[in-house]
Design an enzyme around this catalytic site. Structure first.
Site, mmCIF file in Angstrom:
data_model
loop_
_atom_site.group_PDB
_atom_site.id
_atom_site.type_symbol
_atom_site.label_atom_id
_atom_site.label_comp_id
_atom_site.label_asym_id
_atom_site.label_seq_id
_atom_site.Cartn_x
_atom_site.Cartn_y
_atom_site.Cartn_z
ATOM 1 N N ASP A 1 1.124 -1.094 -0.067
ATOM 2 C CA ASP A 1 -0.313 0.200 -0.036
ATOM 3 C C ASP A 1 0.913 1.531 0.152
ATOM 4 O O ASP A 1 2.512 1.212 -0.231
ATOM 5 C CB ASP A 1 -1.126 0.104 1.429
ATOM 6 C CG ASP A 1 -0.081 -0.434 2.261
ATOM 7 O OD1 ASP A 1 0.945 -0.169 2.633
ATOM 8 O OD2 ASP A 1 -1.593 -0.443 3.694
ATOM 9 N N ASP B 1 -7.350 -2.046 14.350
ATOM 10 C CA ASP B 1 -8.684 -2.510 13.997
ATOM 11 C C ASP B 1 -8.950 -4.141 13.526
ATOM 12 O O ASP B 1 -9.527 -3.956 12.715
ATOM 13 C CB ASP B 1 -9.298 -1.823 13.479
ATOM 14 C CG ASP B 1 -8.854 -0.823 12.061
ATOM 15 O OD1 ASP B 1 -7.471 -1.947 11.781
ATOM 16 O OD2 ASP B 1 -9.015 0.044 11.686
ATOM 17 N N HIS C 1 -7.153 -4.786 10.522
ATOM 18 C CA HIS C 1 -6.732 -4.543 9.163
ATOM 19 C C HIS C 1 -5.256 -4.814 8.878
ATOM 20 O O HIS C 1 -4.814 -5.517 9.676
ATOM 21 C CB HIS C 1 -6.796 -2.839 8.499
ATOM 22 C CG HIS C 1 -6.114 -2.011 9.017
ATOM 23 N ND1 HIS C 1 -5.748 -1.144 9.635
ATOM 24 C CD2 HIS C 1 -5.026 -2.118 8.733
ATOM 25 C CE1 HIS C 1 -5.502 -0.031 9.714
ATOM 26 N NE2 HIS C 1 -4.352 -1.012 9.205
ATOM 27 N N GLU D 1 -9.296 -1.573 5.674
ATOM 28 C CA GLU D 1 -10.477 -1.549 6.682
ATOM 29 C C GLU D 1 -11.361 -1.902 6.970
ATOM 30 O O GLU D 1 -11.779 -2.617 6.435
ATOM 31 C CB GLU D 1 -10.537 0.193 6.904
ATOM 32 C CG GLU D 1 -9.235 1.261 6.691
ATOM 33 C CD GLU D 1 -8.937 0.874 8.085
ATOM 34 O OE1 GLU D 1 -8.553 0.408 9.082
ATOM 35 O OE2 GLU D 1 -7.953 1.929 8.004
HETATM 36 C C1 GLP Z 1 -0.842 0.155 8.560
HETATM 37 C C2 GLP Z 1 -0.284 -0.380 7.451
HETATM 38 C C3 GLP Z 1 -0.455 -1.619 7.787
HETATM 39 C C4 GLP Z 1 0.052 -2.253 9.321
HETATM 40 C C5 GLP Z 1 -0.222 -0.898 10.062
HETATM 41 C C6 GLP Z 1 0.359 -1.822 11.645
HETATM 42 O O1 GLP Z 1 -2.093 0.348 8.663
HETATM 43 N N1 GLP Z 1 -1.202 0.185 6.437
HETATM 44 O O2 GLP Z 1 0.586 -3.088 6.749
HETATM 45 O O3 GLP Z 1 -0.477 -3.631 9.505
HETATM 46 O O4 GLP Z 1 -0.109 0.085 10.286
HETATM 47 O O5 GLP Z 1 1.945 -0.746 11.349
HETATM 48 P P1 GLP Z 1 2.564 -1.099 12.398
HETATM 49 O O6 GLP Z 1 3.116 -1.621 12.509
HETATM 50 O O7 GLP Z 1 3.141 0.537 13.129
HETATM 51 O O8 GLP Z 1 1.655 -0.645 13.941
#
Ligand code: GLP
Length: 259
Positions: free
Chosen positions: A67, A136, A138, A143
């Site tokens: 993404d 959440d 995702h 989402e």
């Molecule tokens: C973002 C990314 C996800 C990732 C999530 C958690 O939303 N799009 O791919 O898994 O953050 O991030 P973190 O690893 O910083 O908690």
């Protein structure tokens, strides 16, 4: 789903790096799906270490990121392009033409998303997809409410995600409202998936994903439908799992299991 519980974040990162390394040792020209966020930082450090030691070669690898924020240029300090450059691409030898991160600055997203999907297919599909998980539940930027069959597209980010990711920006108001993201359906087509999570703040999302019902309200729960997913957790992220004793029992007895 295979659930592996480790004591520390470092151990989670090393175990995930071993999964990536095993994939590349069996298939040097593997297609890797890559994730951003703070969770995979330790994994990327470990991959860089292996590469610098000479035990891991990325010369034939192709990569696809999950993404990107819409509206951030490749050079923006918080863009996922920049993240990948800083934390992985600048330090390993994935050839530049083989690296794919969705564009956050397309003038025709519909067409671009179609191209991204087609490009994954053209490269043979994703052999191993690395995933983190949002607070959440995702995966990528899918989402709650995202179709479990969704493909690469533009997604409006949820308030919780804006708040969670505000730490990387000046304030939550500066977090882009939209992202371009692989869909849940795209992710589920990967041949193998490794999801990593650490910290108690992920415990609820992790429990919902692994032990809750399969629902678009927690898109990571769709991984229950995938035939080869490994989930690697530290004790904090595993702390709300009801069946934790069983997962550890399986791990302890795995070596003797009939093959
Ligand atoms: C973002 C990314 C996800 C990732 C999530 C958690 O939303 N799009 O791919 O898994 O953050 O991030 P973190 O690893 O910083 O908690």
């Amino acid at each position: 789903m295979e659930i592996i519980i480790k004591d520390t974040y470092e151990q989670v990162s090393c175990a995930a790096a071993d999964v990536v390394a095993a994939t590349l040792h069996t298939k040097p020209n593997a297609v890797l799906g890559l994730a951003t966020g703070s969770t995979p930082l330790g994994l990327y450090k470990e991959l860089i270490r292996m590469h610098q030691e000479g035990t891991l070669d990325f010369a034939q690898v192709t990569s696809f990121n999950l993404d990107e924020y819409v509206g951030l240029s490749r050079r923006h300090p918080q863009s996922y392009h920049r993240f990948m450059h800083e934390h992985l691409f600048a330090h390993v030898n994935i050839p530049e033409p083989n690296r794919h991160v969705p564009s956050g600055t397309s003038d025709n997203y519909r067409e671009y998303c179609r191209w991204y999907e087609a490009r994954i297919e053209e490269c043979g599909g994703i052999d191993l997809q690395v995933l983190g998980i949002g607070g959440d539940g995702h995966i990528a930027f899918n989402e709650p409410g995202s179709s479990l069959g969704s493909r690469t597209r533009i997604k409006t980010l949820a308030k919780q995600t804006l708040e969670d990711n505000a730490r990387f920006f000046e304030s939550a108001d500066d977090v882009p409202r939209y992202a371009i993201t692989m869909g849940v359906g795209t992710i589920l087509e990967s041949r193998r998936i490794v999801l990593i999570a650490n910290g108690e703040n992920k415990a609820e999302a992790v429990a919902d994903a692994i032990e809750g019902p399969v629902t678009s309200m927690c898109t990571a729960s769709a991984l229950q439908m995938h035939r080869d997913t490994i989930v690697i957790l530290d004790r904090g992220a595993a702390s709300k799992l009801k069946m934790i004793d069983y997962y550890e029992w399986i791990q302890a007895n795995q070596q003797d299991a009939p093959r």
